[in-house]
Motif scaffolding. Structure first.
Motif, short mmCIF file in Angstrom:
data_model
loop_
_atom_site.label_atom_id
_atom_site.label_comp_id
_atom_site.label_asym_id
_atom_site.label_seq_id
_atom_site.Cartn_x
_atom_site.Cartn_y
_atom_site.Cartn_z
N VAL A 68 0.84 -1.20 0.00
CA VAL A 68 0.00 0.00 0.00
C VAL A 68 0.87 1.25 0.00
CG1 VAL A 68 -1.69 1.32 1.35
CG2 VAL A 68 -1.95 -1.17 1.10
N ARG A 69 1.87 1.28 0.88
CA ARG A 69 2.77 2.44 0.96
C ARG A 69 3.50 2.67 -0.37
NH1 ARG A 69 3.94 3.94 6.48
NH2 ARG A 69 2.86 2.54 7.90
N SER A 70 3.90 1.58 -1.02
CA SER A 70 4.62 1.74 -2.29
C SER A 70 3.72 2.32 -3.37
CB SER A 70 5.19 0.38 -2.74
OG SER A 70 4.18 -0.44 -3.31
N GLY A 71 2.45 1.94 -3.36
CA GLY A 71 1.51 2.50 -4.33
C GLY A 71 1.29 3.98 -4.10
N GLU A 72 1.21 4.37 -2.83
CA GLU A 72 1.07 5.80 -2.50
C GLU A 72 2.31 6.58 -2.94
OE1 GLU A 72 -1.83 5.40 1.45
OE2 GLU A 72 0.33 5.65 1.72
N ARG A 73 3.49 6.01 -2.69
CA ARG A 73 4.73 6.70 -3.07
C ARG A 73 4.82 6.88 -4.58
NH1 ARG A 73 8.47 4.63 -5.52
NH2 ARG A 73 8.10 2.49 -4.81
N ALA A 74 4.52 5.83 -5.34
CA ALA A 74 4.61 5.91 -6.80
C ALA A 74 3.62 6.93 -7.35
CB ALA A 74 4.37 4.54 -7.42
N ALA A 75 2.42 6.98 -6.77
CA ALA A 75 1.43 7.96 -7.22
C ALA A 75 1.93 9.39 -6.95
CB ALA A 75 0.10 7.72 -6.52
N LYS A 76 2.57 9.59 -5.80
CA LYS A 76 3.13 10.92 -5.48
C LYS A 76 4.24 11.30 -6.46
CE LYS A 76 2.05 11.01 -0.57
NZ LYS A 76 2.55 10.58 0.77
#
Length: 453
Positions: free
Chosen positions: A438-446
């Motif tokens: 989940v955290r990695s998806g948020e980071r990539a979106a940012k």
């Protein structure tokens, strides 16, 4: 190459929790996004198998615990309830032909071995605090730790063979790999990523504290339902072609174009994609050297959790046999008894060579050794390994062997042109877990939103 569609802002590849989260964040930001998934379902390495009677088991990721804040946030956002993993009563140890029951966290080992084991756990926790999570290769003594395996360190730290055996059981349960396969630096990084070894091993206040009502795939299904018209199943990506201001993503049926792409599939599977131009040598080397963990989950389902009537919590550990760790995975209301056993590391590789019937016999023999003859007669047995799944090839996550972090680590999250990387393997917090995905998806979106997409 199949004819291309009109360009999207972003294409996301892989509908596990990393891809779903990236999609969710980009949609909230008003981006024109499409999600491509090779399977017929969402969730990736999280898969809830459902039966006709309404019962279910989690064949992949299953738990959530303290500090897994991003996963808890999604749990709340999508209205999924959690419940405590059952751990009331005594735990079970099978060692040197004897079954022993015990209360609390301390197994009934000889005093010398117990002290040695405790000292090693404390030492590893202390060393892990020195790790630079954002840049593990910049950790003090990174070269030293990355030049040895976890097994080498264990042998240096513990003179008692019994202590090493039980540390190995815990290590296999945490990494789904033999300690000889893992860099000590990776073990320290992973330990700090999930707080400490105590958190990674325990139920109460640990990574296995809670489960999801309806199964761990429920959140993924509800997330996907919010953008079902922008999610395409059965679409393995064959090639990713960067030309000028666009990226073309090629599947058997269609070519899609976008300004940017997020790849969330496990590193090992990125080898199956034809990147044009070729990936830089460091990235190519990295994904060749991140094998997946090896694990089977074995489930025996009974009409009731009979071990609870014996005052047992369903937790068992042993250095013998294929199954070395068990958990009570019964539903919240205890309407059925669901016993789950892990087959891990080298035992999992051996288990894969057995017939369906021999795997079942081995698993039920282990359950009966721990909990009595009643365990031999489940109403249903099943087992599953993501090693046999074309779009995973292992679980829980990609691992770093000696030398990988310090020589190739910087390319793990580094975008390549218009290609960005996500997946639990790229997370610095809760690496290897659903929360890390989940955290990695948020980071990539940012990262994407830093550009004028």
């Amino acid at each position: 190459m199949p004819e291309a569609t009109s360009p999207y802002d972003v294409l996301v590849i892989g509908a596990g929790y990393a891809g779903l989260t990236a999609m969710h964040e980009l949609k909230k930001a008003g981006k024109n996004v499409l999600l491509l998934e090779a399977r017929e379902r969402v969730g990736g390495r999280v898969w809830t198998k459902r039966f006709d009677d309404g019962s279910y088991v989690d064949l992949g990721g299953a738990w959530v615990g303290p500090t897994q804040d991003r996963l808890y946030a999604l749990t709340n956002e999508f209205g999924v309830d959690t419940f405590k993993t059952y751990d009331e009563g005594k735990s079970t140890q099978f060692f040197r032909g004897q079954v022993k029951r015990y209360k609390g966290l301390i197994p009934p080992l000889p005093v010398g071995a117990l002290l040695s084991l405790d000292a090693a756990i404390k030492k590893m926790n202390k060393l892990s605090k020195t790790v630079n999570l954002a840049e593990p290769w910049a950790t003090p003594k990174a070269s030293k730790w990355d030049s040895m395996t976890l097994a080498t360190w264990m042998n240096q730290q513990m003179s008692f063979d019994v202590a090493r055996q039980f540390f190995k059981i815990a290590a296999e349960a945490i990494w789904a790999a033999d300690p000889a396969e893992i860099s000590m630096l990776h073990a320290l990084f992973y330990t700090k990523s999930g707080r400490d070894l105590d958190t990674l091993m325990n139920i109460k206040n640990g990574a296995q504290e809670e489960r999801f009502v309806g199964g761990a795939q429920t959140i993924a299904n509800r997330m996907a339902a919010t953008f079902s018209d922008q999610l395409i199943f059965n679409s393995p990506v064959k090639a990713i072609v960067q030309t000028g201001d666009l990226v073309s993503v090629v599947t058997d049926r269609q070519t899609y174009q976008a300004q940017r792409v997020i790849v969330t599939v496990p590193p090992i599977l990125q080898n199956r994609i034809d990147f044009q131009p070729l990936l830089p040598a460091q990235r190519a080397q990295l994904i060749q050297r991140m094998p997946m963990g090896s694990v089977w989950k074995c489930y025996a389902i009974y009409d009731k959790p009979f071990w609870r009537n014996q005052g047992l919590n369903g937790l068992a550990a042993t250095p013998d046999g294929h199954i070395t760790v068990t958990f009570d995975n019964s539903p919240k209301d205890g309407s059925q008894g669901v016993m789950m056993g892990f087959v891990l590391g080298n035992q999992a590789k051996e288990f894969s060579g057995l017939s369906d019937e021999d795997r079942k016999l081995s698993a039920l023999h282990s359950f009966a050794t721990f909990f009595g003859q009643e365990a031999l007669k489940p109403i249903r047995y099943l087992d599953h390994s993501f090693m046999d799944e074309e779009w995973s090839r292992g679980c829980y996550a990609g691992l770093m062997g000696p030398g990988v972090w310090t020589t190739l680590g910087p390319s793990l999250r580094q975008p390549i042109g218009r290609i960005h990387w996500a997946g639990t393997e790229t997370s610095d917090i809760w690496n290897g877990y659903i929360d890390g995905a989940v955290r990695s998806g948020e980071r990539a979106a940012k990262e994407i939103m830093m550009y004028d997409v």
